[in-house]
Scaffold this active site. Structure first.
Site, PDB file in Angstrom:
ATOM      1  N   CYS A 151      89.283 -21.568 115.125  1.00 41.81           N
ATOM      2  CA  CYS A 151      88.237 -21.248 116.099  1.00 41.81           C
ATOM      3  C   CYS A 151      88.037 -22.422 117.056  1.00 41.81           C
ATOM      4  CB  CYS A 151      86.927 -20.904 115.389  1.00 41.81           C
ATOM      5  SG  CYS A 151      85.586 -20.462 116.519  1.00 41.81           S
ATOM      6  N   CYS A 154      84.378 -23.014 117.971  1.00 46.77           N
ATOM      7  CA  CYS A 154      83.611 -23.637 116.889  1.00 46.77           C
ATOM      8  C   CYS A 154      83.897 -25.132 116.773  1.00 46.77           C
ATOM      9  CB  CYS A 154      83.948 -22.977 115.549  1.00 46.77           C
ATOM     10  SG  CYS A 154      83.798 -21.187 115.508  1.00 46.77           S
ATOM     11  N   ASP A 155      85.169 -25.508 116.874  1.00 44.11           N
ATOM     12  CA  ASP A 155      85.571 -26.855 116.476  1.00 44.11           C
ATOM     13  C   ASP A 155      86.157 -27.725 117.581  1.00 44.11           C
ATOM     14  OD1 ASP A 155      84.813 -26.248 113.842  1.00 44.11           O
ATOM     15  OD2 ASP A 155      86.750 -25.322 113.432  1.00 44.11           O
TER      16      ASP A 155
END
Length: 336
Positions: A151, A154-155
């Protein structure tokens, strides 16, 4: 629609260990726990089965910095434990267990837990999530959460100014590569064939991003690291059969997700990938009293905060559905 109904003999055999609940929640990620919190506050006495991975995908991540309310960030497992405790404190009956089959042919709905126990439910909230597709490398799992991610949104924040690699050739991979390029110094995009599967518009955007280098005919052989974090990725050019190591500190997999919805096939309307279809603006499925929230029905955003939002929606939809049913029963009684 094809129906996979439970056999009558099976129901008779399991009837001695059955129970009835008002609201059954299947799955325990942000969507499931949020649905439980709202359902408990609405006096629906929810029962939640966690599934195989209690807490969902966030229990396999490390730092979470994009969920509101945590100014200093929080570890994924700790965050899910907080969700669980809140749902439990408000009255949710949380149980370890896996739903192995369902029967939505009538009311109440019937589910079987661990092939051993039947539960009937007035409402069912599905929050089984989706699982990222992986390459299947041992090193990929070894460094998952320590430089390997599925992701970018997300990261990607954790890799600002660094060199990264992303594998994939579809629209999602192209979109995530462009997102990472805004944060990273350089992004290697690993494409197994000699062309993209992405739309022409997305390919053009990738080609126009100066710090993305596309490596065609390239296969990932191994993610390398120092035992703690990713330090590189070994790739092979399949045209010349030549292996090289790219010096990167982050490796992103963007080859798709698989919704965890197989036990609902034949009952609920789904798209070609298996994501459950819900009526626009709601969590209603095509079966009355069955609702779906989180990544099991969301192939676009796939974020913890959006999953939690639809979990809230599902509980409210279930509450209103039950209130409507109760009102209908009163009207029927008055009519007779």
């Amino acid at each position: 629609m094809e129906r996979h109904a439970l056999l009558t003999d099976d129901l008779i055999k399991l009837s001695s260990c059955s129970e009835h609940v008002k609201c059954l929640i299947i799955g325990s990620g942000p969507a499931g726990y949020t649905a439980a919190i709202y359902a408990a506050r609405a006096d629906l006495n929810p029962v939640l089965y966690t599934g195989i991975l209690a807490g969902g995908q966030l229990t396999q991540t490390t730092e979470v910095e994009n969920y509101p309310g945590y100014p200093d960030g929080i570890q994924g497992p700790e965050m899910m434990e907080n969700f669980r405790k809140q749902a439990e404190r408000l009255g949710t009956d949380i149980r370890l267990g896996y739903i192995t089959s369902v029967d939505f042919s009538g009311m109440p709905h019937v589910v079987v837990v661990d092939e051993a126990k039947t539960i009937t439910a007035d409402t069912v909230i599905i929050s089984t999530g989706a699982s990222a597709k992986w390459l299947g490398l041992e090193s990929e799992q070894k460094y998952n959460g320590f430089g390997v991610s599925a992701c970018a949104v997300c990261d990607g924040f954790f890799f600002r100014g660094q060199d990264l690699a992303i594998v994939g050739a579809g629209d999602t991979a192209a979109e995530e590569a462009i997102y990472l390029a805004k944060l990273a110094r350089k992004v290697y995009m690993l494409v197994r064939r000699d062309e993209f599967r992405a739309s022409k518009a997305m390919v053009q955007r990738v080609l126009n991003t100066p710090n993305i280098e596309i490596l065609y005919n390239t296969e990932t052989k191994e993610i390398t690291g120092d035992g703690l974090n990713v330090t590189g990725v070994k790739v092979q050019n399949n045209k010349v059969q030549e292996e090289t190591i790219l010096d990167v500190t982050g490796f992103f997999v963007a080859i798709g997700h698989q919704p965890n919805t197989h036990i609902f096939k034949g009952w609920l309307d789904m798209d070609e990938t298996g994501y459950i279809k819900t009526k626009p603006g709601t969590t209603y499925t095509n079966i009355r009293g069955v609702f779906c929230c989180g990544d099991a029905q969301d192939h676009v955003y796939r974020q913890a905060v959006t999953a939690a939002g639809t979990g809230c929606m599902a509980a409210i939809d279930a509450e209103r559905y039950l209130a409507g049913r109760a009102a209908d029963l009163i009207l029927e009684e008055e009519a007779t």
